[in-house]
Design an enzyme around this catalytic site. Structure first.
Site, short mmCIF file in Angstrom:
data_model
loop_
_atom_site.label_atom_id
_atom_site.label_comp_id
_atom_site.label_asym_id
_atom_site.label_seq_id
_atom_site.Cartn_x
_atom_site.Cartn_y
_atom_site.Cartn_z
N PRO A 184 -24.36 -24.39 -5.74
CA PRO A 184 -24.41 -25.00 -4.36
C PRO A 184 -24.50 -26.47 -4.18
O PRO A 184 -24.74 -27.15 -3.29
CB PRO A 184 -25.89 -24.50 -4.25
CG PRO A 184 -26.53 -24.34 -5.28
CD PRO A 184 -25.54 -23.95 -6.49
N VAL A 196 -18.20 -25.13 -3.28
CA VAL A 196 -17.82 -24.79 -2.04
C VAL A 196 -18.53 -25.64 -0.99
O VAL A 196 -19.54 -25.71 -0.96
CB VAL A 196 -17.92 -23.26 -1.67
CG1 VAL A 196 -16.98 -22.85 -0.39
CG2 VAL A 196 -17.55 -22.36 -2.79
N ARG A 237 -19.05 -36.56 4.12
CA ARG A 237 -19.79 -36.79 2.91
C ARG A 237 -20.08 -35.90 2.34
O ARG A 237 -19.91 -35.88 0.80
CB ARG A 237 -21.27 -37.26 3.62
CG ARG A 237 -22.27 -37.58 2.60
CD ARG A 237 -23.52 -38.50 3.28
NE ARG A 237 -24.31 -37.41 4.01
CZ ARG A 237 -25.28 -36.85 3.26
NH1 ARG A 237 -25.68 -36.71 2.23
NH2 ARG A 237 -25.96 -35.85 4.12
N TYR A 238 -20.22 -34.62 2.65
CA TYR A 238 -20.38 -33.21 1.69
C TYR A 238 -19.08 -33.25 0.67
O TYR A 238 -18.96 -33.05 -0.45
CB TYR A 238 -20.60 -32.04 2.43
CG TYR A 238 -22.09 -32.17 2.84
CD1 TYR A 238 -23.06 -32.88 2.60
CD2 TYR A 238 -22.49 -30.83 3.46
CE1 TYR A 238 -24.39 -32.84 3.06
CE2 TYR A 238 -23.85 -30.67 4.18
CZ TYR A 238 -24.58 -31.62 3.87
OH TYR A 238 -25.81 -31.53 4.37
N ARG A 288 -18.74 -44.47 1.01
CA ARG A 288 -18.40 -43.63 -0.39
C ARG A 288 -16.79 -43.13 -0.12
O ARG A 288 -16.43 -42.81 1.05
CB ARG A 288 -19.19 -42.28 -0.04
CG ARG A 288 -18.71 -41.44 -1.23
CD ARG A 288 -19.80 -40.20 -1.11
NE ARG A 288 -21.20 -40.89 -2.03
CZ ARG A 288 -22.47 -40.64 -1.66
NH1 ARG A 288 -22.73 -39.90 -1.01
NH2 ARG A 288 -23.31 -41.27 -2.62
N ASP A 296 -24.97 -19.12 4.75
CA ASP A 296 -23.77 -19.19 5.36
C ASP A 296 -23.47 -18.10 6.18
O ASP A 296 -24.25 -16.98 6.27
CB ASP A 296 -22.57 -19.75 4.63
CG ASP A 296 -21.98 -18.61 3.65
OD1 ASP A 296 -22.60 -17.65 3.43
OD2 ASP A 296 -21.11 -19.03 2.84
N ARG A 339 -10.03 -23.51 1.69
CA ARG A 339 -10.14 -21.94 2.06
C ARG A 339 -9.77 -22.00 3.66
O ARG A 339 -10.38 -22.54 4.48
CB ARG A 339 -11.62 -21.61 2.01
CG ARG A 339 -11.81 -20.16 2.35
CD ARG A 339 -12.97 -19.33 1.84
NE ARG A 339 -14.31 -19.74 2.23
CZ ARG A 339 -15.34 -19.28 1.95
NH1 ARG A 339 -15.48 -18.27 1.22
NH2 ARG A 339 -16.39 -19.86 2.25
#
EC number: 2.3.3.9
Length: 724
Positions: A539, A116, A123-124, A311, A629, A338
């Site tokens: 994670p 998630v 980037r993530y 990337r 979060d 989501r």
């Protein structure tokens, strides 16, 4: 803010420009028809959305009154009767099986890890999408999965002793996942393809094969000297990389340079709890990154040391199948998106009455428009080969709210020319009213559901807020041992299997929140597939690779088949309220609880409000990095609010704790040049004031949600910055 008025909507000019000039071209969608349908969606369903929120408040008021009169329930029959009387606990209908069609195998049949990530961070998002494959060697070498003891320390240079332990661990893994008919993988000296089979030569000169030859899936390179060997176990692939020219391969008797695992099978690109998107500017960034993922052209410049590189999304992996045909394996994680839940509105668009529109309706329409680049008439089919869009809907309370989400999807499909039920639904089982009515929630989405997941973090926050008036809650760390939580976890699997989700949908488990503690994760998180979950949250890409090893060891389909005969978890256990029987903690225990909660709140909120970062690794009171979060924030804030309400602590004690822990958080962020300390300016720090609001005004927050405070305070800061 400049706005474009169209069909009764007042749309931020930047968002309007993005939709018309970036999102729509290539989809075949006509802008005039799109905005007309969008306006109809907002004005037809907006009032229904608001009515559902009113119902939440009405039910909460009735619960508050009951708890004030009775305290925590002792007579569970009387308590259940009350919940039925007010419409909180609904009648359960006859048995049924879901009929969701056109579901990709990554969701329907393959068990494996799920990431998630905040889609707001390109980037993530790219790292997660590319985490379909990950190096087992790197995951072991770079984490505490391999102990640092006895000369195997991680250092700046390569440590051969540590490398040897990594290789031994990985070979043991191969022995368990793809055993040889004789001998062990550690003794292999060469690998070759002979006929349609894998032949392994051992150190003693003997030749051996796989104990189960069907596990050989394919290879690349020359059959006599392949560059990669692909094996398969429980639907997951392993690529053995052979390259004697690399330092690792050169030192390996068989020339094995790495072992690559199929890792993050699915990834949720998150527009919700892990992002801080409060206005049109933020939402455009969210939507633009989702667009890049759906078009396949998202890229980000990444700096490593003195070098930079671009990337991009990885291509598929091409091999020669064992039978000689072409074998194509997906190079990217299957992406879900989501959307936000039903609660929040967003100033990006105003309706004809000047009201902010429900953000969930906006997300549904815009993310689906963008998904046409993948599943529409001209779509690439690079994400979903089955032509489906996967939307995770969070924070829904009961079947009526699930039905509303389904109605929204039906309207969006019609507006965009999508086939009926092309928009699939993931149901987050993270609110108490959804848990106790889970079967009816699934029934409401039986043609769409592809995912149910126990979000124990938000679920704990809702547990505290729902029963706020019942008494002082047990300590936060004791919640995982409470009767309700184990029943809730089992109930989710039990009901999911009863409703026929196996083979159609994911039954998921929650996040491992300690990204630095991979040895503990390897030891503990195998419990999730053992419990019948065919996915669980991790994670990081590294954690996905390590967690993938669990799905080689556990055949989740077999586990689920065995669980079908189990009696469903008890509703009475789920309804038990985790109040402290005797709240006789010492002053030291109470203060430590406050310190821990306050540090987590402040460490997260300061980054959310000041920097717009919605997901952070925040050191806890023991300096262990925890992924925080809005769900973890909700627990901590509601827990402190509960103890304040029941007199365990005073407001003065909370304020003193917050001020003291603000200095700790400031020190932990001292290396960040953009960080604004809180401790020297409590009254001026909007972030500090937000943290106080979340606790001191925690009881009045709708269902204990943190979004209203966070959004208001972040907008306040952005306004202040623009005026400066």
């Amino acid at each position: 803010m400049n706005r474009v008025e169209q069909d009764g909507l007042k749309i931020d000019a930047g968002l309007h420009r993005f939709l018309v000039e970036e999102a729509m071209p290539g989809t075949g969608v006509d802008p005039e028809r799109f905005f007309s349908a969008f306006s109809d969606l907002i004005h037809d369903l907006g009032p229904k959305n608001r009515a559902l929120l009113v119902k939440r408040d009405e039910l909460q008021a009735k619960l508050d009154g009951w708890y004030r009169d009775h305290g925590a329930p002792v007579d569970m029959d009387a308590y259940e009767a009350f919940l039925k009387e007010i419409g909180y606990l609904l009648p359960e209908g006859s048995d049924f099986s879901v009929s969701t069609a056109n579901v990709d195998p990554e969701i329907a049949t393959i068990a494996g890890p799920q990431l998630v990530v905040p889609v707001m961070n390109a980037r993530y998002a790219l790292n997660a999408a590319n985490a379909r494959w990950g190096s087992l060697y790197d995951a072991l070498y770079g984490t505490d999965a391999i102990p640092d003891a006895e000369g195997a320390e991680r250092g700046k240079g390569y440590n051969p002793k540590r490398g040897g332990r990594v290789i031994a661990w990985a070979r043991d893994f191969l022995d368990a996942s793809a055993p040889l008919s004789s001998g062990r993988w550690i003794d292999a000296t060469s690998l070759a393809i002979e006929g349609a089979a894998l032949t392994v030569t051992l150190a003693n000169g003997a030749k051996t094969a796989l104990a189960m030859p069907a596990q050989f899936a394919g290879y690349s390179g020359n059959a006599a000297a392949p560059s990669e060997i692909v094996l398969r176990k429980n639907g997951l692939h392993v690529a053995i990389v052979l390259d004697p020219t690399t330092p690792i391969g050169k030192a390996d008797a068989a020339g094995i340079a790495d072992i690559i695992l199929e890792s993050a099978i699915t990834t949720i690109m998150d527009c919700e709890d892990s992002v801080a998107a409060v206005d049109a500017e933020d939402k455009v960034l969210v939507y633009r990154n989702w667009l890049g993922l759906m078009k396949g052209d998202l890229e980000e410049q990444v700096a490593k040391g003195t070098t930079t590189f671009i990337r991009r999304l990885n291509p598929d992996r091409i091999y020669t199948a064992s039978g000689g045909d072409k074998l194509t394996l997906p190079g990217r994680s299957l992406m879900l998106v989501r959307n936000v839940g039903h609660l929040m509105t967003n100033p990006a668009i105003l309706d004809r009455e000047g009201k902010e529109v429900p953000e969930g309706l906006m997300d549904a329409m815009v993310t689906a428009l963008i998904a046409l680049h993948d599943i529409g008439r001209n779509g690439r089919r690079a994400n979903s080969r089955s032509g489906s869009m996967y939307v995770v809907k969070p924070k829904m309370h009961g079947p009526e709210e699930v039905a509303f989400a389904c109605e929204t999807f039906t309207r969006v499909e019609a507006a965009l020319g999508l086939p009926a039920n092309a928009m699939k639904m993931g149901i987050m089982d993270e609110e108490r009213r959804t848990t106790v009515n889970l079967k009816e929630c699934i029934r409401a989405a039986r043609e769409r559901v592809v995912f149910i997941n126990t979000g124990f973090l938000d679920r704990t926050g809702d547990e505290i807020h729902t029963s706020m008036e019942a008494g002082a809650m047990i300590r936060k760390g004791d919640m995982k041992q409470a009767a309700w939580i184990s029943a809730y976890e089992n109930w989710n699997v039990d009901v999911g299997l009863e409703c026929g989700l196996s083979g159609h949908a994911q039954i998921g488990k929650g996040m491992w929140a300690m990204p630095d503690l991979m040895a503990a994760m390897l030891e503990q998180k195998i419990a999730h597939p053992k419990a019948g979950a065919n996915t669980a949250w991790v994670p990081s890409p590294t954690a996905a690779t390590l967690h993938a090893t669990h799905y080689h060891r556990i055949n989740v389909s077999e586990i689920q088949n065995g669980l079908r005969s189990r009696s469903r978890a008890k509703l009475a256990d789920i309804l038990s309220v985790p109040v402290a029987a005797r709240p006789n903690w010492t002053e030291e225990e109470i203060q430590r609880e406050l310190d821990n909660n306050a540090q987590g709140i402040l460490g997260y909120v300061v980054r959310w409000v000041d920097h717009g970062i919605g997901c952070s690794k925040v050191p806890d009171i023991n300096n262990v990095g925890l992924m925080e979060d809005r769900a973890t924030l909700r627990i901590s804030a509601q827990h402190m609010a509960n103890w304040l309400h029941h007199g365990i602590v005073s407001e003065a004690q909370i304020v003193e704790t917050m001020k003291r822990m603000a200095a700790v958080v400031d020190a932990q962020n001292a290396g960040d040049p953009n960080y604004q300390p809180m401790a020297s300016r409590f009254d001026e720090s909007i972030a500090f004031q937000a943290a106080l609001d979340l606790v001191l005004k925690g009881r009045e927050q709708p269902n204990g949600y943190t979004e209203p405070v966070l959004h208001r305070r972040r907008l306040e800061l952005k306004t202040k910055q623009r005026a400066a």
